[in-house]
Scaffold this active site. Structure first.
Site, mmCIF file in Angstrom:
data_model
loop_
_atom_site.group_PDB
_atom_site.id
_atom_site.type_symbol
_atom_site.label_atom_id
_atom_site.label_comp_id
_atom_site.label_asym_id
_atom_site.label_seq_id
_atom_site.Cartn_x
_atom_site.Cartn_y
_atom_site.Cartn_z
ATOM 1 N N CYS A 58 0.797 -1.230 0.000
ATOM 2 C CA CYS A 58 0.000 0.000 0.000
ATOM 3 C C CYS A 58 0.829 1.281 0.000
ATOM 4 O O CYS A 58 0.278 2.370 -0.109
ATOM 5 C CB CYS A 58 -0.948 -0.009 1.194
ATOM 6 N N HIS A 117 -2.928 7.742 6.448
ATOM 7 C CA HIS A 117 -3.126 6.461 5.756
ATOM 8 C C HIS A 117 -4.536 5.970 6.076
ATOM 9 O O HIS A 117 -5.267 5.552 5.179
ATOM 10 C CB HIS A 117 -2.061 5.457 6.177
ATOM 11 N N HIS A 161 -9.869 1.871 0.069
ATOM 12 C CA HIS A 161 -8.424 1.634 0.031
ATOM 13 C C HIS A 161 -8.069 1.110 -1.354
ATOM 14 O O HIS A 161 -8.403 -0.033 -1.704
ATOM 15 C CB HIS A 161 -8.031 0.642 1.115
#
Length: 400
Positions: free
Chosen positions: A161, A294, A329
């Site tokens: 990620c 995040h 995400h």
């Protein structure tokens, strides 16, 4: 940092569940319109239980916009659209400069592979092998680089990620070292059954719309999309018809080596990445105007990131929010999509809200922003933390 070493952001491009270009994404962020819904395109047994954040366009519509065949992986189609927008926005002719394309992804052409295998497993002589030749992550990058006509430097980064955040600062490093003049940097990922099932096996998907940094958070929603920034040297910036948006003033990658899929409870990797990015930028925590978290909405991520922020920013907690509450995400694309949002925050003077937060986390001395805020934004810290402890932070700064 001297002017010769300054790396400028000359152009932006993005496609996500909240918009098919930069303008549409900004409008959704300002109006508070999230992209999560029940699966429309992805075919999964979890269709009625796991919401996702899908790009609204079909593969056929994406292909028409990308100027590529619709038989190409959705990952590449998303990439080409956002990269073309970024280059057009910058107004730069890549062929006139030493130009690079540094693109991240985590699924490659897996969407096409998934379509290939059911028939192949029934009959090993059936199936079109053209569907699997672009399976690996690097093939997606090469397809798009060829479409863009970029040949000087092409590479792929796949570090979970944090992938596209790492793409961006690799591009910045190459410009500062005098190896390239222009870099189109970012990342892309399409939704696939493999990633959906994998994250579901880890038991970190939310069956409702995610609530990052909420005491009662349950997990994340997966999304898809692509984001790119055009990084340019000072020499290139001086030739552009419009001023650059801002500079990329700091970056850092760190690893806490704690667990394959979990962050350390104390946020060691997150803390190291943020401290390193601030050090490179020459800034102190008090200089940061906004943190794009995040902020996945999982139990582990939010307490780890929050603990690191509480340590580093003690006594000064700038406004902060998770735009994953809008886009879901997007995995390998998330760092770049959020980099675009960080640049827009500086340009528009806005702190974007975290959606659906009801109960602030009791173990943290701060709470995230829940309403759109108008203020001067001088420096934005954008966090991207991945599996395997791969943590990266970027700092974007207003032009002086």
């Amino acid at each position: 940092m001297s002017k010769e070493q300054t790396v400028y952001i000359g152009g932006l491009g993005v496609i996500s569940a909240i918009g098919n270009n930069v303008t549409e994404n900004l409008d959704a962020l300002v109006s508070g319109r999230a992209g999560m819904q029940a699966m429309q395109r992805l075919q999964s047994v979890h269709k009625d239980t796991l919401p996702v954040a899908e790009v609204s366009l079909s593969n056929e519509a994406l292909a028409a916009r990308a100027g590529l065949p619709e038989t190409i992986s959705r990952t590449a189609l998303l990439s080409a659209i956002a990269a073309r927008e970024a280059i057009a926005d910058a107004g730069v002719e890549c062929s006139k400069w030493r130009s690079g394309f540094i693109s991240a992804n985590s699924v490659g052409g897996m969407d096409k592979t998934e379509d290939f295998f059911p028939g192949f497993l029934e009959d090993a002589c059936s199936g079109d092998l053209k569907m699997v030749v672009n399976h690996e992550c690097g093939a997606v990058t090469e397809i798009v680089a060829d479409a863009l006509g970029i040949k000087d430097f092409v590479t792929t980064i796949s570090t979970a990620c944090s992938s596209s955040a790492n793409s961006i600062f690799l591009g910045a490093r190459m410009i500062r070292q005098g190896l390239l003049d222009v870099v189109v940097a970012g990342g892309t990922d399409a939704l696939t059954r493999f990633t959906l099932n994998g994250f579901n096996t880890l038991m970190i998907l939310d069956q409702q719309y995610c609530q990052p940094f909420d005491e009662n958070r349950r997990g994340l929603n997966l999304g898809e999309g692509a984001g790119y920034v055009v990084l340019v040297s000072g020499a290139v910036a001086a030739t552009l018809s419009k001023k650059p948006f801002c500079t990329l003033s700091g970056w850092c990658n760190a690893n806490d080596a704690y667990h394959q899929t979990a962050s350390s409870p104390t946020g060691t990797g997150s803390l190291l990445a943020m401290k390193g990015a601030l050090k490179k930028s020459g800034l102190s925590p008090a200089d940061i105007s906004y943190i794009n978290l995040h902020g996945t909405g999982t139990q582990n991520n939010d307490i780890a990131e929050g603990t690191a922020i509480a340590t580093l920013f003690e006594g000064h907690y700038p406004p902060m929010s998770s735009t994953k509450s809008f886009t879901g995400h997007t995995l390998g694309a998330s760092g770049a999509i959020e980099a675009v949002y960080a640049v827009l925050s500086i340009k528009e003077g806005l702190v974007f809200p975290s959606l659906r937060l009801q109960t602030p986390m009791k173990d943290l001395p701060f709470s995230v922003t829940t309403v759109l805020e108008k203020k001067q934004i001088d420096h934005v810290l954008s966090n991207s933390f991945g599996f395997g402890g791969n943590c990266s932070s970027l700092v974007f700064s207003k032009l002086q």
